[in-house]
Design an enzyme around this catalytic site. Structure first.
Site, PDB file in Angstrom:
ATOM      1  N   ARG A  25      22.807 -33.295 -39.560  1.00 39.80           N
ATOM      2  CA  ARG A  25      22.298 -32.959 -40.902  1.00 39.80           C
ATOM      3  C   ARG A  25      22.926 -31.669 -41.416  1.00 39.80           C
ATOM      4  O   ARG A  25      23.210 -31.534 -42.608  1.00 39.80           O
ATOM      5  CB  ARG A  25      20.765 -32.835 -40.862  1.00 39.80           C
ATOM      6  CG  ARG A  25      20.075 -34.195 -40.728  1.00 39.80           C
ATOM      7  CD  ARG A  25      18.665 -34.062 -40.217  1.00 39.80           C
ATOM      8  NE  ARG A  25      17.747 -33.501 -41.180  1.00 39.80           N
ATOM      9  CZ  ARG A  25      16.565 -32.978 -40.854  1.00 39.80           C
ATOM     10  NH1 ARG A  25      16.177 -32.935 -39.589  1.00 39.80           N
ATOM     11  NH2 ARG A  25      15.785 -32.505 -41.797  1.00 39.80           N
ATOM     12  N   LYS A  73      12.248 -25.186 -48.194  1.00 39.04           N
ATOM     13  CA  LYS A  73      12.132 -25.667 -49.576  1.00 39.04           C
ATOM     14  C   LYS A  73      10.814 -26.421 -49.779  1.00 39.04           C
ATOM     15  O   LYS A  73      10.113 -26.204 -50.746  1.00 39.04           O
ATOM     16  CB  LYS A  73      13.305 -26.599 -49.936  1.00 39.04           C
ATOM     17  CG  LYS A  73      14.677 -26.012 -49.722  1.00 39.04           C
ATOM     18  CD  LYS A  73      15.777 -26.957 -50.182  1.00 39.04           C
ATOM     19  CE  LYS A  73      15.879 -28.237 -49.398  1.00 39.04           C
ATOM     20  NZ  LYS A  73      16.293 -28.063 -47.976  1.00 39.04           N
ATOM     21  N   ARG A  92       9.318 -35.481 -36.412  1.00 41.27           N
ATOM     22  CA  ARG A  92      10.206 -36.372 -37.161  1.00 41.27           C
ATOM     23  C   ARG A  92      11.380 -36.784 -36.276  1.00 41.27           C
ATOM     24  O   ARG A  92      11.937 -35.940 -35.572  1.00 41.27           O
ATOM     25  CB  ARG A  92      10.732 -35.642 -38.408  1.00 41.27           C
ATOM     26  CG  ARG A  92      10.039 -36.082 -39.682  1.00 41.27           C
ATOM     27  CD  ARG A  92      10.392 -35.206 -40.834  1.00 41.27           C
ATOM     28  NE  ARG A  92      11.797 -35.231 -41.216  1.00 41.27           N
ATOM     29  CZ  ARG A  92      12.284 -34.639 -42.309  1.00 41.27           C
ATOM     30  NH1 ARG A  92      11.471 -33.996 -43.117  1.00 41.27           N
ATOM     31  NH2 ARG A  92      13.567 -34.692 -42.584  1.00 41.27           N
ATOM     32  N   ARG A 122       9.135 -28.125 -35.595  1.00 42.95           N
ATOM     33  CA  ARG A 122       8.269 -28.676 -36.656  1.00 42.95           C
ATOM     34  C   ARG A 122       7.468 -29.884 -36.164  1.00 42.95           C
ATOM     35  O   ARG A 122       7.995 -30.753 -35.479  1.00 42.95           O
ATOM     36  CB  ARG A 122       9.157 -29.106 -37.836  1.00 42.95           C
ATOM     37  CG  ARG A 122       8.384 -29.773 -38.961  1.00 42.95           C
ATOM     38  CD  ARG A 122       9.122 -29.786 -40.249  1.00 42.95           C
ATOM     39  NE  ARG A 122      10.330 -30.613 -40.229  1.00 42.95           N
ATOM     40  CZ  ARG A 122      11.129 -30.753 -41.277  1.00 42.95           C
ATOM     41  NH1 ARG A 122      10.876 -30.099 -42.389  1.00 42.95           N
ATOM     42  NH2 ARG A 122      12.198 -31.518 -41.197  1.00 42.95           N
ATOM     43  N   ARG A 125      21.844 -33.644 -53.795  1.00 44.53           N
ATOM     44  CA  ARG A 125      22.452 -33.196 -52.548  1.00 44.53           C
ATOM     45  C   ARG A 125      23.961 -33.410 -52.557  1.00 44.53           C
ATOM     46  O   ARG A 125      24.630 -33.071 -51.577  1.00 44.53           O
ATOM     47  CB  ARG A 125      21.852 -33.969 -51.381  1.00 44.53           C
ATOM     48  CG  ARG A 125      20.881 -33.144 -50.536  1.00 44.53           C
ATOM     49  CD  ARG A 125      20.111 -34.099 -49.661  1.00 44.53           C
ATOM     50  NE  ARG A 125      19.668 -33.546 -48.442  1.00 44.53           N
ATOM     51  CZ  ARG A 125      18.378 -33.434 -48.104  1.00 44.53           C
ATOM     52  NH1 ARG A 125      17.450 -33.750 -48.966  1.00 44.53           N
ATOM     53  NH2 ARG A 125      18.046 -33.003 -46.924  1.00 44.53           N
TER      54      ARG A 125
END
Ligand code: AMP
Length: 225
Positions: free
Chosen positions: A171, A13, A160, A127, A88
């Site tokens: 998550r 996204k 992260r 990532r 969310r």
């Protein structure tokens, strides 16, 4: 045009929102980025949000709703923006709808990034982000020229904290239990579109552009009628 990007973490996204902002001038409002900025600056919101974010849980609705509605009201453009990571929960979506309806600027389109668990885990674990300019890399899919260093500004890359395997699992559970139901919420409103989040970024972007062009053409036809 006001657009919501919906999908699990790692669906791409953020990448697509950045591309749309670059190429079509949309304002990109990312809840995660705004929260991380608050944490970095040690603000009241940041202090409240940090532990939830580190654990992969949702920051309480009231904090996020107030923060995002303020952001939208103070934004340079209320006509054309992309919401990335908000809403969310259905509670957040209801509040957003109510406020945008008051402004007579409702959400026009919600794009659901349909993405497999395999893709999501691969993307999130690999990532890496630039500590200075925020540019995003992937250790295998999009590595920087020099390992651990940002191509754009030469600063150090980092992972992260919530991109660890354990927190990713949490998550994804949160997504399944609290966010996924937004697919039906927006389907009922008749504004849900879908792209394949498993594809590479340029392919997702062309799907997205096609959807946008169709919606803009529909809007023009409505005005003519
Ligand atoms: P993201 O960068 O979108 O992956 O978000 C990172 C973290 O910020 C999430 O795991 C949550 O802790 C928090 N967060 C982001 N958006 C929201 C939201 N709409 N509601 C509650 N928490 C959020």
């Amino acid at each position: 045009m006001r657009i919501v990007l919906l999908g699990p973490p790692g669906a791409g996204k953020g990448t697509q929102a950045i591309m749309l902002a670059d190429k079509k001038g949309f304002l990109h409002l990312s809840t995660g980025d705004i929260l991380r900025e608050n944490v970095k600056n040690g603000t009241f919101i940041g202090k409240k949000a940090k532990a939830f974010m580190d654990n992969g849980e949702l920051v309480p609705d009231d904090i996020v709703i107030e923060m995002m509605l303020d952001t939208i009201k103070n934004a340079r453009s209320q006509e054309d923006f992309i919401l990335d990571g908000f809403p969310r929960t259905v509670y957040q979506a209801n509040n957003l709808d109510r406020e945008l309806n008051k402004l007579k600027l409702p959400i026009d389109m919600v794009v659901y990034f349909k993405t497999s668990i395999k893709t999501v885990i691969l993307r999130l674990t690999g990532r890496r982000l630039c500590s200075r300019c925020g540019a995003s890399y992937h250790i295998t899919n999009m590595p920087p020229k020099k390992q651990g260093v940002c191509d754009k500004c030469g600063s150090e890359l980092y992972q992260r904290k919530d991109d660890s395997e354990e927190t990713i699992k949490k998550r994804l559970e949160v997504y399944d239990s609290q966010t996924k139901e937004l697919i039906d919420y927006y389907k009922t409103q008749g504004i849900l579109k879908e792209v394949s989040g498993d594809l590479e970024a340029p392919k997702v972007y062309s799907e997205l552009s096609e959807i946008l062009n169709t919606c803009e053409a529909d809007d023009r036809n409505k005005v003519r009628k």
